[in-house]
Design a protein around this motif. Structure first.
Motif, short mmCIF file in Angstrom:
data_model
loop_
_atom_site.label_atom_id
_atom_site.label_comp_id
_atom_site.label_asym_id
_atom_site.label_seq_id
_atom_site.Cartn_x
_atom_site.Cartn_y
_atom_site.Cartn_z
N GLU A 87 0.81 -1.22 0.00
CA GLU A 87 0.00 0.00 0.00
C GLU A 87 0.84 1.28 0.00
O GLU A 87 0.31 2.38 -0.11
CB GLU A 87 -0.98 0.02 1.17
N ASP A 88 2.15 1.14 0.12
CA ASP A 88 3.04 2.29 -0.01
C ASP A 88 3.35 2.60 -1.47
O ASP A 88 4.00 3.60 -1.77
CB ASP A 88 4.36 2.05 0.74
N THR A 89 2.91 1.74 -2.37
CA THR A 89 3.16 1.96 -3.79
C THR A 89 2.50 3.26 -4.25
O THR A 89 1.32 3.48 -4.04
CB THR A 89 2.59 0.78 -4.61
N ALA A 90 3.31 4.12 -4.85
CA ALA A 90 2.83 5.43 -5.28
C ALA A 90 3.97 6.18 -5.96
O ALA A 90 5.12 5.74 -5.91
CB ALA A 90 2.34 6.25 -4.08
N VAL A 91 3.63 7.30 -6.56
CA VAL A 91 4.64 8.25 -6.98
C VAL A 91 4.86 9.20 -5.81
O VAL A 91 3.91 9.76 -5.27
CB VAL A 91 4.20 9.02 -8.24
N TYR A 92 6.11 9.36 -5.44
CA TYR A 92 6.47 10.20 -4.31
C TYR A 92 7.04 11.52 -4.81
O TYR A 92 7.89 11.54 -5.71
CB TYR A 92 7.48 9.50 -3.41
N TYR A 93 6.57 12.61 -4.21
CA TYR A 93 6.99 13.94 -4.58
C TYR A 93 7.56 14.68 -3.37
O TYR A 93 7.07 14.52 -2.26
CB TYR A 93 5.80 14.76 -5.09
N CYS A 94 8.55 15.50 -3.63
CA CYS A 94 8.98 16.43 -2.59
C CYS A 94 8.47 17.81 -2.95
O CYS A 94 8.29 18.15 -4.13
CB CYS A 94 10.50 16.44 -2.43
N SER A 95 8.23 18.58 -1.94
CA SER A 95 7.69 19.92 -2.11
C SER A 95 8.26 20.83 -1.05
O SER A 95 8.50 20.40 0.08
CB SER A 95 6.16 19.88 -1.99
N GLY A 105 8.89 18.85 -6.92
CA GLY A 105 9.79 18.05 -7.73
C GLY A 105 8.98 17.22 -8.70
O GLY A 105 7.74 17.23 -8.69
N GLN A 106 9.66 16.44 -9.52
CA GLN A 106 9.00 15.73 -10.60
C GLN A 106 8.40 14.38 -10.19
O GLN A 106 7.64 13.81 -10.95
CB GLN A 106 9.97 15.49 -11.78
N GLY A 107 8.71 13.90 -9.01
CA GLY A 107 8.17 12.63 -8.56
C GLY A 107 9.06 11.45 -8.88
O GLY A 107 9.76 11.44 -9.89
N THR A 108 9.03 10.46 -8.02
CA THR A 108 9.78 9.23 -8.22
C THR A 108 8.88 8.06 -7.84
O THR A 108 8.21 8.09 -6.80
CB THR A 108 11.10 9.24 -7.42
N GLN A 109 8.86 7.04 -8.69
CA GLN A 109 7.94 5.91 -8.50
C GLN A 109 8.49 4.92 -7.49
O GLN A 109 9.65 4.49 -7.59
CB GLN A 109 7.71 5.19 -9.84
N VAL A 110 7.65 4.55 -6.55
CA VAL A 110 7.97 3.49 -5.60
C VAL A 110 6.94 2.39 -5.78
O VAL A 110 5.73 2.64 -5.71
CB VAL A 110 7.94 4.00 -4.15
#
Length: 114
Positions: A87-95, A105-110
């Motif tokens: 359930e942690d699967t997502a695109v992660y973004y920093c802001s 930021g552009q996001g990184t896939q987890v």
């Protein structure tokens, strides 16, 4: 402000990843720094927030598993993610927020496999 997120990938449940967010400016210039994530079909949600007074807050779903850290010399913030779940699967973004303006930021896939 430019933000470059990295460190995502595919990991098995129970594994760990460390996300990085490199900033073009000093992290001291930000009012707050956040990590967000967005899973398919869901709204973007706050994962962790680091404020200018040095406090890090976490979403209940990640408390005790995710940890925020900084490297001031590298203008970089990190999100260490342990005991990952599908359930942690997502695109992660920093802001970051600077003088009332938000930058992303552009996001990184987890992706966490079961």
């Amino acid at each position: 402000v430019q933000l470059q997120a990295s460190g995502g990938g595919l990991v098995q449940a129970g594994g760990s990843l460390r996300l990085s967010c490199a900033s073009s400016e000093s992290i001291y210039s930000f009012d707050h720094i956040g990590w967000y994530r967005q899973a398919p079909g869901k709204q973007r949600e706050l994962v962790s927030m680091f404020t200018s007074d040095g406090r890090a807050d976490y979403a209940d779903s990640v408390k005790g598993r995710f940890y925020f850290s900084t490297d001031v010399a590298k203008n970089t913030v990190y999100l260490k993610m342990n005991s990952l779940k599908p359930e942690d699967t997502a695109v992660y973004y920093c802001s970051v927020q600077q003088t009332g303006r938000e930058y992303w930021g552009q996001g990184t896939q987890v992706t966490v496999s079961s």
